[in-house]
Write an enzyme that holds these catalytic residues in place. Structure first.
Site, PDB file in Angstrom:
ATOM      1  N   HIS A 170      -2.439   7.595   6.713  1.00  0.00           N
ATOM      2  CA  HIS A 170      -1.269   8.465   6.460  1.00  0.00           C
ATOM      3  C   HIS A 170      -1.271  10.282   5.410  1.00  0.00           C
ATOM      4  O   HIS A 170      -0.892  11.019   6.023  1.00  0.00           O
ATOM      5  CB  HIS A 170      -0.556   8.299   4.943  1.00  0.00           C
ATOM      6  CG  HIS A 170       0.845   6.958   4.953  1.00  0.00           C
ATOM      7  ND1 HIS A 170       1.752   7.594   5.937  1.00  0.00           N
ATOM      8  CD2 HIS A 170       1.150   6.024   5.415  1.00  0.00           C
ATOM      9  CE1 HIS A 170       2.566   6.216   6.506  1.00  0.00           C
ATOM     10  NE2 HIS A 170       1.310   5.308   6.118  1.00  0.00           N
ATOM     11  N   GLN A 194       2.878   9.872   0.998  1.00  0.00           N
ATOM     12  CA  GLN A 194       4.766   9.714   0.955  1.00  0.00           C
ATOM     13  C   GLN A 194       5.718   9.464   0.385  1.00  0.00           C
ATOM     14  O   GLN A 194       6.615   9.464   0.136  1.00  0.00           O
ATOM     15  CB  GLN A 194       4.453   7.415   0.731  1.00  0.00           C
ATOM     16  CG  GLN A 194       3.952   7.412   2.586  1.00  0.00           C
ATOM     17  CD  GLN A 194       3.471   5.782   2.596  1.00  0.00           C
ATOM     18  OE1 GLN A 194       2.259   5.231   1.805  1.00  0.00           O
ATOM     19  NE2 GLN A 194       4.290   4.989   2.960  1.00  0.00           N
ATOM     20  N   HIS A 229      -4.571   1.760   7.445  1.00  0.00           N
ATOM     21  CA  HIS A 229      -2.960   2.346   7.734  1.00  0.00           C
ATOM     22  C   HIS A 229      -2.665   3.370   6.709  1.00  0.00           C
ATOM     23  O   HIS A 229      -2.579   4.601   6.858  1.00  0.00           O
ATOM     24  CB  HIS A 229      -2.360   1.292   7.231  1.00  0.00           C
ATOM     25  CG  HIS A 229      -1.152   1.590   7.175  1.00  0.00           C
ATOM     26  ND1 HIS A 229      -0.109   0.819   8.465  1.00  0.00           N
ATOM     27  CD2 HIS A 229      -0.062   2.644   6.345  1.00  0.00           C
ATOM     28  CE1 HIS A 229       1.462   1.515   7.921  1.00  0.00           C
ATOM     29  NE2 HIS A 229       1.294   2.395   6.671  1.00  0.00           N
ATOM     30  N   CYS A 272       5.654  -0.432   8.252  1.00  0.00           N
ATOM     31  CA  CYS A 272       5.311   0.983   6.808  1.00  0.00           C
ATOM     32  C   CYS A 272       6.711   1.233   5.779  1.00  0.00           C
ATOM     33  O   CYS A 272       7.565   1.489   6.915  1.00  0.00           O
ATOM     34  CB  CYS A 272       5.016   2.353   7.493  1.00  0.00           C
ATOM     35  SG  CYS A 272       4.605   3.715   7.009  1.00  0.00           S
ATOM     36  N   GLY A 318       0.388  -1.474   0.246  1.00  0.00           N
ATOM     37  CA  GLY A 318       0.529  -0.108  -0.137  1.00  0.00           C
ATOM     38  C   GLY A 318       1.071   1.314   0.067  1.00  0.00           C
ATOM     39  O   GLY A 318       1.379   1.018   0.731  1.00  0.00           O
TER      40      GLY A 318
END
Ligand code: NI
Length: 175
Positions: free
Chosen positions: A139, A51, A135, A93, A46
Site C-alpha cells: 500500500h 488508505q 500487503h 483489502c 491491517g
C-alpha cells in the site's frame, strides 16, 4: 481519537507512493491512534496510512485471534530486509470492496523500521503477520493486492465493481 474514512479503489490516492516520516511528533502519534481506531472499527487486521489519505509511511496491524487480547503493531518507515519461501493466501483489502483472491507472497519476512516512539525495531514474521506486512507495505508503495492477480481476473473485477458502483449511485439518486 477518531476513525477516518477509508479510501477505496479506484481512488488515485491509493496509487501514490507514501513518503518517509521524518519527524515523529504529537501529530503523528494522534494520527497513529486514528489509524488504529479506523482499522479496529472497519474491522480489519491491517491498515496503511495512505488508505486514509495521508501519504506518510506508517502501517498498523493486529493479527491476534478474536478470543486473544489485542496486539497492535505499529511500524513507521517499514523496510523489507529479507524474504524467504513462497506461500499463496486468500487476501482481501479494506480498500478493495467485495473482492478476495489468492496472492503469492514470501512465507517469511524480516522488516526493519521504527516503533511509534521512534525506536528502531526488527520484525521477523511468518504466517498471517508476514502476509499482512507485505500487503500493507505494498500500500505504501501504491500497490494493491489486485495488482498481484492475473490481468483477466483483475479486468473481471473492474467490470463488476463498475456495475456495483453504478447501482449504488442510482440507489442514492432515488432518495
Ligand atoms: Ni489493504
Amino acid at each position: 481519537m477518531a476513525a477516518r474514512r477509508i479510501l477505496t479503489y479506484p481512488d488515485t490516492a491509493l496509487r501514490e507512493r507514501a513518503e518517509p516520516v521524518t519527524n515523529i511528533d504529537g501529530k503523528i502519534q494522534e494520527f497513529i491512534d486514528d489509524m488504529a481506531d479506523t482499522m479496529y472499527q472497519a474491522p480489519g487486521i491491517g491498515l496503511a496510512s495512505n488508505q486514509v489519505g495521508e501519504p506518510c509511511r506508517i502501517i498498523v496491524f493486529d493479527t491476534s485471534a478474536r478470543d486473544e487480547p489485542s496486539d497492535l503493531v505499529v511500524v513507521i518507515n517499514p523496510e523489507i530486509i529479507e524474504v524467504d519461501g513462497v506461500v499463496s493466501t486468500e487476501e482481501a483489502c479494506l480498500s478493495v470492496i467485495d473482492y478476495s483472491a489468492d496472492v503469492k507472497r514470501a512465507q517469511r519476512i524480516t522488516v526493519q523500521g521504527l516503533d511509534r516512539e521512534g525506536n528502531p525495531i526488527t520484525l521477523r514474521k511468518d504466517g498471517l503477520s508476514a502476509i499482512v506486512l507485505q500487503h500493507e507495505i505494498d500500500h505504501l508503495n501504491g500497490l494493491l493486492f489486485i495488482d498481484h492477480v492475473s490481468k483477466l481476473k483483475r479486468e473481471l473485477y473492474k467490470r463488476r465493481l463498475k456495475k456495483t458502483l453504478k447501482q449504488r449511485e442510482s440507489s442514492l439518486q432515488r432518495l
